[in-house]
Design a protein around this motif. Structure first.
Motif, PDB file in Angstrom:
ATOM      1  N   LEU A 104       1.611 -19.597 118.324  1.00 36.48           N
ATOM      2  CA  LEU A 104       0.520 -18.431 118.588  1.00 36.48           C
ATOM      3  C   LEU A 104       1.282 -17.466 118.640  1.00 36.48           C
ATOM      4  N   GLU A 105       2.275 -17.390 119.556  1.00 38.49           N
ATOM      5  CA  GLU A 105       3.095 -16.158 119.901  1.00 38.49           C
ATOM      6  C   GLU A 105       3.801 -15.584 118.707  1.00 38.49           C
ATOM      7  N   GLN A 106       4.505 -16.359 117.748  1.00 37.39           N
ATOM      8  CA  GLN A 106       5.238 -15.963 116.887  1.00 37.39           C
ATOM      9  C   GLN A 106       4.196 -15.546 115.732  1.00 37.39           C
ATOM     10  N   LYS A 107       2.939 -16.197 115.649  1.00 39.48           N
ATOM     11  CA  LYS A 107       1.870 -15.613 114.693  1.00 39.48           C
ATOM     12  C   LYS A 107       1.382 -14.129 115.247  1.00 39.48           C
ATOM     13  N   PHE A 108       1.198 -13.819 116.217  1.00 40.82           N
ATOM     14  CA  PHE A 108       0.890 -12.295 116.863  1.00 40.82           C
ATOM     15  C   PHE A 108       2.267 -11.474 116.515  1.00 40.82           C
ATOM     16  N   ARG A 109       3.276 -11.903 116.762  1.00 44.20           N
ATOM     17  CA  ARG A 109       4.474 -11.190 116.215  1.00 44.20           C
ATOM     18  C   ARG A 109       4.411 -10.768 114.828  1.00 44.20           C
ATOM     19  N   ASP A 110       4.297 -11.692 113.980  1.00 44.90           N
ATOM     20  CA  ASP A 110       4.390 -11.487 112.705  1.00 44.90           C
ATOM     21  C   ASP A 110       3.151 -10.405 112.273  1.00 44.90           C
ATOM     22  N   MET A 111       1.779 -10.843 112.906  1.00 42.43           N
ATOM     23  CA  MET A 111       0.698  -9.863 112.597  1.00 42.43           C
ATOM     24  C   MET A 111       0.973  -8.460 113.077  1.00 42.43           C
ATOM     25  N   ALA A 112       1.525  -8.184 114.253  1.00 41.35           N
ATOM     26  CA  ALA A 112       1.987  -7.111 114.611  1.00 41.35           C
ATOM     27  C   ALA A 112       2.986  -6.312 113.722  1.00 41.35           C
ATOM     28  N   ILE A 113       3.929  -7.123 113.371  1.00 42.72           N
ATOM     29  CA  ILE A 113       5.020  -6.305 112.397  1.00 42.72           C
ATOM     30  C   ILE A 113       4.343  -6.025 111.139  1.00 42.72           C
ATOM     31  N   ARG A 114       3.577  -6.682 110.733  1.00 47.71           N
ATOM     32  CA  ARG A 114       2.835  -6.646 109.233  1.00 47.71           C
ATOM     33  C   ARG A 114       1.964  -5.486 109.394  1.00 47.71           C
ATOM     34  N   GLU A 115       1.183  -5.210 110.505  1.00 47.88           N
ATOM     35  CA  GLU A 115       0.344  -3.825 110.601  1.00 47.88           C
ATOM     36  C   GLU A 115       1.007  -2.617 110.872  1.00 47.88           C
ATOM     37  N   ALA A 116       2.246  -2.905 111.607  1.00 49.29           N
ATOM     38  CA  ALA A 116       2.964  -1.456 111.915  1.00 49.29           C
ATOM     39  C   ALA A 116       3.589  -0.992 110.572  1.00 49.29           C
ATOM     40  N   MET A 146      13.476  -6.651 124.802  1.00 53.88           N
ATOM     41  CA  MET A 146      12.106  -6.417 123.951  1.00 53.88           C
ATOM     42  C   MET A 146      10.840  -6.234 124.904  1.00 53.88           C
ATOM     43  N   ALA A 147      10.119  -5.497 124.681  1.00 56.95           N
ATOM     44  CA  ALA A 147       8.951  -5.244 125.094  1.00 56.95           C
ATOM     45  C   ALA A 147       8.011  -6.504 125.087  1.00 56.95           C
ATOM     46  N   GLN A 148       6.882  -6.647 125.947  1.00 53.70           N
ATOM     47  CA  GLN A 148       6.002  -7.663 125.988  1.00 53.70           C
ATOM     48  C   GLN A 148       4.609  -6.706 126.200  1.00 53.70           C
ATOM     49  N   VAL A 149       3.640  -7.710 125.435  1.00 54.62           N
ATOM     50  CA  VAL A 149       2.252  -7.040 125.461  1.00 54.62           C
ATOM     51  C   VAL A 149       1.587  -8.231 125.980  1.00 54.62           C
ATOM     52  N   LEU A 150       0.341  -7.901 126.805  1.00 57.50           N
ATOM     53  CA  LEU A 150      -0.599  -8.779 127.255  1.00 57.50           C
ATOM     54  C   LEU A 150      -1.811  -8.085 126.694  1.00 57.50           C
ATOM     55  N   VAL A 151      -2.593  -9.132 125.893  1.00 55.62           N
ATOM     56  CA  VAL A 151      -3.883  -8.912 125.143  1.00 55.62           C
ATOM     57  C   VAL A 151      -4.780  -9.667 125.917  1.00 55.62           C
ATOM     58  N   ARG A 152      -5.691  -8.938 126.614  1.00 52.40           N
ATOM     59  CA  ARG A 152      -7.073  -9.194 127.373  1.00 52.40           C
ATOM     60  C   ARG A 152      -8.151  -9.303 126.531  1.00 52.40           C
ATOM     61  N   ASN A 153      -9.027 -10.148 127.152  1.00 53.73           N
ATOM     62  CA  ASN A 153     -10.637 -10.164 126.681  1.00 53.73           C
ATOM     63  C   ASN A 153     -10.699 -10.476 125.039  1.00 53.73           C
ATOM     64  N   LEU A 154      -9.683 -11.440 124.463  1.00 54.51           N
ATOM     65  CA  LEU A 154      -9.851 -12.031 123.254  1.00 54.51           C
ATOM     66  C   LEU A 154     -10.917 -13.180 123.348  1.00 54.51           C
ATOM     67  N   ASP A 155     -11.919 -12.988 122.363  1.00 51.62           N
ATOM     68  CA  ASP A 155     -12.816 -14.117 122.209  1.00 51.62           C
ATOM     69  C   ASP A 155     -12.237 -15.413 121.945  1.00 51.62           C
ATOM     70  N   ASP A 156     -12.451 -16.395 122.732  1.00 48.38           N
ATOM     71  CA  ASP A 156     -12.097 -17.807 122.637  1.00 48.38           C
ATOM     72  C   ASP A 156     -12.015 -18.170 121.361  1.00 48.38           C
ATOM     73  N   ALA A 157     -12.920 -18.059 120.519  1.00 42.81           N
ATOM     74  CA  ALA A 157     -13.143 -18.478 119.198  1.00 42.81           C
ATOM     75  C   ALA A 157     -12.096 -17.840 118.026  1.00 42.81           C
ATOM     76  N   VAL A 158     -11.711 -16.752 118.362  1.00 40.37           N
ATOM     77  CA  VAL A 158     -10.625 -15.972 117.524  1.00 40.37           C
ATOM     78  C   VAL A 158      -9.468 -16.412 117.973  1.00 40.37           C
ATOM     79  N   VAL A 159      -9.085 -16.959 119.229  1.00 37.80           N
ATOM     80  CA  VAL A 159      -7.866 -17.457 119.680  1.00 37.80           C
ATOM     81  C   VAL A 159      -7.591 -18.893 119.018  1.00 37.80           C
TER      82      VAL A 159
END
Length: 75
Positions: free
Chosen positions: A28-40, A1-14
Motif C-alpha cells: 500500500l505504501e508503494q501504491k501511495f508513492r506511485d500515485m503521488a509521483i504520478r500526480e506531481a 527522504m520525506a515522510q507523509v502521514l495521511v489522516r482521516n482516510l475513509d476505511d473503505a478507500v484504504v
C-alpha cells in the motif's frame, strides 16, 4: 527522504487501495508513492502546457517598459 502521514482516510478507500496494491503485487505504501509521483508529474505537465500556450499567445509582442515607467512617474 520525506515522510507523509495521511489522516482521516475513509476505511473503505484504504481497503480498496489495499486490494488494488495486492493485485499489482505491491505494498500500500508503494501504491501511495506511485500515485503521488504520478500526480506531481501530471501537475508539472499541466503547468508546462499552460506556460507554452501563454508563450505562443504573446510571441512577437513588444512591451516598452520605458514608456510605462515614464507614465507612472508622471502621475
Amino acid at each position: 527522504m520525506a515522510q507523509v502521514l495521511v489522516r482521516n482516510l475513509d476505511d473503505a478507500v484504504v481497503a480498496r487501495l489495499k486490494r488494488i496494491a495486492e493485485r499489482e503485487n505491491m505494498s500500500l505504501e508503494q501504491k501511495f508513492r506511485d500515485m503521488a509521483i504520478r500526480e506531481a508529474n501530471a501537475a508539472e505537465e499541466r503547468f508546462q502546457r499552460v506556460a507554452e500556450r501563454i508563450r505562443e499567445q504573446t510571441r512577437g509582442m513588444a512591451l516598452d517598459t520605458t514608456a510605462m515607467i515614464r507614465e507612472d512617474r508622471d502621475r
